[in-house]
Design an enzyme around this catalytic site. Structure first.
Site, short mmCIF file in Angstrom:
data_model
loop_
_atom_site.label_atom_id
_atom_site.label_comp_id
_atom_site.label_asym_id
_atom_site.label_seq_id
_atom_site.Cartn_x
_atom_site.Cartn_y
_atom_site.Cartn_z
N CYS A 137 -0.01 2.42 6.50
CA CYS A 137 0.27 1.07 6.96
C CYS A 137 0.54 0.20 5.74
O CYS A 137 0.16 0.54 4.62
CB CYS A 137 -0.89 0.52 7.78
SG CYS A 137 -2.46 0.40 6.88
N HIS B 60 -8.82 3.50 -2.47
CA HIS B 60 -7.40 3.19 -2.23
C HIS B 60 -6.84 2.39 -3.41
O HIS B 60 -6.80 1.16 -3.36
CB HIS B 60 -7.30 2.41 -0.92
CG HIS B 60 -5.95 1.93 -0.53
ND1 HIS B 60 -4.77 2.45 -1.02
CD2 HIS B 60 -5.59 0.95 0.35
CE1 HIS B 60 -3.75 1.81 -0.47
NE2 HIS B 60 -4.22 0.89 0.35
N CYS C 21 0.80 -1.23 0.00
CA CYS C 21 0.00 0.00 0.00
C CYS C 21 0.83 1.28 0.00
O CYS C 21 0.32 2.34 -0.34
CB CYS C 21 -0.94 0.02 1.20
SG CYS C 21 -2.13 -1.32 1.20
#
Length: 403
Positions: free
Chosen positions: A389, A359, A91
């Protein structure tokens, strides 16, 4: 050490990451080229002078495989002397691309970079490239592996966040994102996506659900309860690692977790000398970068140690930061960040986040950096911290400072 500056940041609108999403017909290469060429045109960028194009992409298979960065450079029609590098830190890939570019400049390895990323989640489904830690029995057992949703619920349970807490956070994210979009706060960075005929396909983020309220979210079932409580289930694995948690409270669902979307983003990073050579004015200095590993079962707590590490390295305190962009992978991730630092919610994700906007894995880090930069300028603030994260237990962070 040579300083690294941000000269510009652009992104696509986020499209719904499903077959009925507006960007579904657009390939990963075409969307990458769209933002690359917008960056080139906005800055009259001589692409032969770009030392490297560093591109984050998480699910690197099919059209997103085979070193997509170099393919995107060629697809965009850039000078063939501009190379490309594909990276994957899950991510945080888009932010890590920017951090890597900045640190290359600091180390003297060239003075002009483009960094960012892409993820077409409607075309290349998340997880379709495999996941070693989840499928290799030795590693899975050694690390007490559980899926991210179980980790998010573990955070909520361990740190005391109720279903109402995470839902209320999600409602606020939707409100903030809708208000920001309506007020034009994203307009400077967002570049429309057009088809081959020049017809606009999408010009603003389409994932938002501004009518979201506590009642509508209250009707959603927890997404990870069944997989957690099945026998033998992932809850039992997590509790073996965290025996102080007697029972996991499953609070996350689609409405308080990050949205699956398509998107791409690009950031122009260079030295002061490169900017002067090209007649460009820097918008911000990249003051510090960091990455860290964290315990892999709870997995998603990385923004806390990453922030501690980057503040210590830069000689700053939490009070020195005017604005925080903390990726909303799950509501509990941001709630834990605010709890750990007693951070003012007004300073954290003031324009909403991934719960409302989505996202696009490989692009998100670069996107929220651009959002932070725009907000610093709009609100006349000085310093922002961007953090995410990362799957398997990692965290990444960047501090930028207006110039």
């Amino acid at each position: 050490m040579t300083e690294a500056y941000i000269y510009d940041a652009v992104r696509s609108p986020r499209g719904k990451g499903k077959k009925d999403g507006s960007l579904h017909e657009v390939t990963s290469l075409a969307l990458s080229a769209n933002v690359l060429n917008a960056l080139r045109e906005r800055n009259d960028l001589p692409t032969e002078q770009v030392e490297d194009v560093i591109w984050g992409c998480v699910t690197a298979v099919g059209e997103q495989g085979g070193e997509i960065a170099r393919s995107a450079v060629l697809y965009a029609g850039w000078d063939e002397r501009a190379p490309g590098l594909h990276i994957n830190r899950f991510c945080a890939s888009g932010l890590e691309a920017v951090n890597l570019a900045a640190n290359q400049i600091r180390g003297g390895a060239g003075d002009l970079y483009v960094a960012g990323g892409v993820e077409m989640m409607s075309r290349v489904p998340m997880g379709s490239d495999g996941f070693a830690i989840g499928v290799d029995p030795y590693l899975a057992m050694k690390t007490y592996f559980v899926p991210q949703g179980i980790s998010a619920d573990l955070i909520a349970t361990k740190y005391g966040f109720s279903r109402d807490d995470v839902d209320a956070y999600a409602v606020e994210s939707q409100k903030r994102a809708h208000a920001a979009q309506s007020a034009g706060h994203f307009d400077r960075s967002v570049v429309p996506v057009k088809d081959q005929n020049g017809i606009t396909i999408l010009e603003k983020d389409e994932f938002l659900r501004p009518d979201t309220d506590m009642q509508s979210l209250g009707g959603l079932n927890p997404s990870f309860k069944q997989m957690g409580e099945a026998m033998p289930g992932f809850d039992a694995v997590a509790i073996l690692k965290y025996p102080e948690v007697e029972r996991i409270n499953h609070v996350h669902h689609a409405g308080n977790s990050s949205g699956i979307v398509d998107g791409a983003a690009a950031v122009l990073v260079g030295s002061k000398e490169a900017g002067e050579r090209l007649g460009l004015k820097p918008r911000a200095r990249i003051r510090a970068t960091c990455k860290t590993g964290t315990e892999p079962t709870i997995m998603l707590t990385g923004p806390v140690p990453a922030t501690e590490k980057i503040l210590a390295a830069s000689g700053m305190s939490i009070g020195d930061i005017d604005l925080f962009e903390v990726n909303e992978a799950f509501a509990a991730v941001v709630l834990r960040f605010m709890q750990a630092f007693d951070a003012d919610h007004a300073k954290v994700n003031p324009n909403g986040g991934a719960i409302a906007l989505g996202h696009p894995l490989g692009a998100t880090g670069a996107m929220i950096l651009g959002t932070a930069l725009d907000e610093l300028e709009r609100s006349d603030k000085e310093t922002a911290l961007i953090t995410l994260c990362v799957a398997s237990g990692m965290g990444a962070a960047t501090i930028i400072e207006r110039v």
